[in-house]
Design an enzyme around this catalytic site. Sequence first.
Site, PDB file in Angstrom:
ATOM      1  N   GLY A   1       0.778  -1.238   0.000  1.00  0.00           N
ATOM      2  CA  GLY A   1       0.000   0.000   0.000  1.00  0.00           C
ATOM      3  C   GLY A   1       0.808   1.285   0.000  1.00  0.00           C
ATOM      4  O   GLY A   1       0.368   2.291  -0.537  1.00  0.00           O
TER       5      GLY A   1
ATOM      6  N   GLU B   1       4.025   4.415   6.229  1.00  0.00           N
ATOM      7  CA  GLU B   1       2.790   3.618   6.165  1.00  0.00           C
ATOM      8  C   GLU B   1       1.757   4.312   5.284  1.00  0.00           C
ATOM      9  O   GLU B   1       1.684   5.539   5.269  1.00  0.00           O
ATOM     10  CB  GLU B   1       2.206   3.489   7.578  1.00  0.00           C
ATOM     11  CG  GLU B   1       2.465   2.167   8.254  1.00  0.00           C
ATOM     12  CD  GLU B   1       1.586   1.018   7.770  1.00  0.00           C
ATOM     13  OE1 GLU B   1       1.076   1.061   6.619  1.00  0.00           O
ATOM     14  OE2 GLU B   1       1.415   0.061   8.529  1.00  0.00           O
ATOM     15  N   ASP B   2       0.958   3.521   4.625  1.00  0.00           N
ATOM     16  CA  ASP B   2      -0.127   4.085   3.832  1.00  0.00           C
ATOM     17  C   ASP B   2      -1.261   4.570   4.725  1.00  0.00           C
ATOM     18  O   ASP B   2      -1.691   5.709   4.645  1.00  0.00           O
ATOM     19  CB  ASP B   2      -0.638   3.056   2.799  1.00  0.00           C
ATOM     20  CG  ASP B   2      -0.915   1.671   3.411  1.00  0.00           C
ATOM     21  OD1 ASP B   2      -0.748   1.502   4.636  1.00  0.00           O
ATOM     22  OD2 ASP B   2      -1.293   0.761   2.649  1.00  0.00           O
TER      23      ASP B   2
ATOM     24  N   ASP C   1      -5.416   2.043  10.520  1.00  0.00           N
ATOM     25  CA  ASP C   1      -6.843   1.804  10.747  1.00  0.00           C
ATOM     26  C   ASP C   1      -7.015   1.348  12.203  1.00  0.00           C
ATOM     27  O   ASP C   1      -7.128   2.178  13.097  1.00  0.00           O
ATOM     28  CB  ASP C   1      -7.312   0.747   9.734  1.00  0.00           C
ATOM     29  CG  ASP C   1      -8.799   0.473   9.802  1.00  0.00           C
ATOM     30  OD1 ASP C   1      -9.483   1.124  10.599  1.00  0.00           O
ATOM     31  OD2 ASP C   1      -9.283  -0.405   9.064  1.00  0.00           O
TER      32      ASP C   1
ATOM     33  N   PHE D   1     -13.870   2.537   4.136  1.00  0.00           N
ATOM     34  CA  PHE D   1     -12.845   1.812   3.385  1.00  0.00           C
ATOM     35  C   PHE D   1     -12.443   2.635   2.163  1.00  0.00           C
ATOM     36  O   PHE D   1     -13.279   2.979   1.332  1.00  0.00           O
ATOM     37  CB  PHE D   1     -13.336   0.431   2.954  1.00  0.00           C
ATOM     38  CG  PHE D   1     -12.214  -0.434   2.476  1.00  0.00           C
ATOM     39  CD1 PHE D   1     -11.391  -1.104   3.376  1.00  0.00           C
ATOM     40  CD2 PHE D   1     -11.938  -0.558   1.127  1.00  0.00           C
ATOM     41  CE1 PHE D   1     -10.329  -1.884   2.938  1.00  0.00           C
ATOM     42  CE2 PHE D   1     -10.876  -1.340   0.673  1.00  0.00           C
ATOM     43  CZ  PHE D   1     -10.070  -1.993   1.583  1.00  0.00           C
ATOM     44  N   VAL D   2     -11.153   2.952   2.087  1.00  0.00           N
ATOM     45  CA  VAL D   2     -10.685   3.802   0.988  1.00  0.00           C
ATOM     46  C   VAL D   2      -9.762   3.044   0.028  1.00  0.00           C
ATOM     47  O   VAL D   2      -9.135   2.050   0.405  1.00  0.00           O
ATOM     48  CB  VAL D   2      -9.985   5.085   1.511  1.00  0.00           C
ATOM     49  CG1 VAL D   2     -10.985   6.005   2.205  1.00  0.00           C
ATOM     50  CG2 VAL D   2      -8.823   4.741   2.442  1.00  0.00           C
TER      51      VAL D   2
ATOM     52  N   ASP E   1      -5.506  -0.687  -2.177  1.00  0.00           N
ATOM     53  CA  ASP E   1      -6.281  -1.562  -3.067  1.00  0.00           C
ATOM     54  C   ASP E   1      -7.583  -2.027  -2.440  1.00  0.00           C
ATOM     55  O   ASP E   1      -7.807  -1.897  -1.235  1.00  0.00           O
ATOM     56  CB  ASP E   1      -5.455  -2.810  -3.403  1.00  0.00           C
ATOM     57  CG  ASP E   1      -5.391  -3.791  -2.228  1.00  0.00           C
ATOM     58  OD1 ASP E   1      -5.136  -3.337  -1.096  1.00  0.00           O
ATOM     59  OD2 ASP E   1      -5.615  -4.990  -2.440  1.00  0.00           O
TER      60      ASP E   1
ATOM     61  N   ARG F   1      -5.073   0.430  -7.023  1.00  0.00           N
ATOM     62  CA  ARG F   1      -3.868   1.073  -6.474  1.00  0.00           C
ATOM     63  C   ARG F   1      -3.409   2.234  -7.354  1.00  0.00           C
ATOM     64  O   ARG F   1      -2.746   3.153  -6.886  1.00  0.00           O
ATOM     65  CB  ARG F   1      -2.720   0.057  -6.384  1.00  0.00           C
ATOM     66  CG  ARG F   1      -2.919  -1.018  -5.345  1.00  0.00           C
ATOM     67  CD  ARG F   1      -1.603  -1.720  -5.077  1.00  0.00           C
ATOM     68  NE  ARG F   1      -1.782  -3.019  -4.444  1.00  0.00           N
ATOM     69  CZ  ARG F   1      -1.955  -3.211  -3.140  1.00  0.00           C
ATOM     70  NH1 ARG F   1      -1.979  -2.185  -2.330  1.00  0.00           N
ATOM     71  NH2 ARG F   1      -2.103  -4.430  -2.656  1.00  0.00           N
TER      72      ARG F   1
HETATM   73  P1  5GP Z   1      -4.711  -1.857  10.637  1.00  0.00           P
HETATM   74  O1  5GP Z   1      -3.883  -3.001  11.130  1.00  0.00           O
HETATM   75  O2  5GP Z   1      -4.251  -0.506  11.155  1.00  0.00           O
HETATM   76  O3  5GP Z   1      -6.187  -2.078  10.878  1.00  0.00           O
HETATM   77  O4  5GP Z   1      -4.610  -1.831   9.074  1.00  0.00           O
HETATM   78  C1  5GP Z   1      -3.432  -1.520   8.439  1.00  0.00           C
HETATM   79  C2  5GP Z   1      -3.384  -2.008   7.027  1.00  0.00           C
HETATM   80  O5  5GP Z   1      -4.652  -2.415   6.561  1.00  0.00           O
HETATM   81  C3  5GP Z   1      -2.948  -0.889   6.118  1.00  0.00           C
HETATM   82  O6  5GP Z   1      -1.550  -0.854   5.991  1.00  0.00           O
HETATM   83  C4  5GP Z   1      -3.661  -1.239   4.826  1.00  0.00           C
HETATM   84  O7  5GP Z   1      -2.878  -2.149   4.081  1.00  0.00           O
HETATM   85  C5  5GP Z   1      -4.918  -1.925   5.277  1.00  0.00           C
HETATM   86  N1  5GP Z   1      -6.070  -0.984   5.368  1.00  0.00           N
HETATM   87  C6  5GP Z   1      -6.611  -0.420   6.468  1.00  0.00           C
HETATM   88  N2  5GP Z   1      -7.641   0.373   6.154  1.00  0.00           N
HETATM   89  C7  5GP Z   1      -7.748   0.337   4.822  1.00  0.00           C
HETATM   90  C8  5GP Z   1      -8.618   0.976   3.886  1.00  0.00           C
HETATM   91  O8  5GP Z   1      -9.520   1.765   4.195  1.00  0.00           O
HETATM   92  N3  5GP Z   1      -8.400   0.689   2.580  1.00  0.00           N
HETATM   93  C9  5GP Z   1      -7.424  -0.174   2.163  1.00  0.00           C
HETATM   94  N4  5GP Z   1      -7.316  -0.368   0.856  1.00  0.00           N
HETATM   95  N5  5GP Z   1      -6.586  -0.787   3.009  1.00  0.00           N
HETATM   96  C10 5GP Z   1      -6.749  -0.532   4.327  1.00  0.00           C
END
Ligand code: 5GP
Length: 186
Positions: free
Chosen positions: A49, A104-105, A108, A157-158, A164, A170
Amino acid sequence: MSDYERRAEGVARILIGDGEIRSRICEMAKELDAAYAGDVPLLVGVLNGAITFMTDLMRAMTIPLEVDFMAVSSYGAATQSSGVVRILKDLNEDIEGRRVVVVEDIVDSGLTLQYLLDVLQRRNPLDVRVVALLKKEKTDAVEVQVDQVGFTIPDEFVIGYGLDYAGKYRNLPYVAVLDPRMYSGE
Ligand code: 5GP
């Protein structure tokens, strides 16, 4: 139908346009330039990402730097974090004594980042900073270190700008909200 419209199928609405992303990244790069002046930080991009963010951020920075990448398991075709994180590709570089910048992208639940920071800290870097392009506004996220955030976004969700859904989107130049009908099966 134009290429742009075709690519935008599944997009509910554009959240952050490409111009806005570019100018925010310039600001973030300036802050990093100042914070690491005289040092050579190692930028660690979290695949897949963060690829777009990483390449734009590093090109906006003017100090000498190095890059490396790590890949961790993501959601697959789901839109919720499982909390189970797996390293799919580890760093090539030894980070002991290095100044590390995690790129980091999106943050969440914070679970992925929490796991990643734990792994990195055990390798005795000099210090670690976390730079995230996006951070979701939510109340149930874990407390995790994030030093610089590009944009705080609603808990939706983005897709786009490296992010992606089931491997697609992407290459959208903007960040958009995915049409929920894409994953609800309607
Ligand atoms: P977390 O562990 O913080 O819940 O999620 C982190 C990872 O989940 C991010 O690095 C990303 O790859 C994916 N992710 C979280 N939220 C989103 C979202 O809204 N869209 C997408 N495409 N990926 C997400």
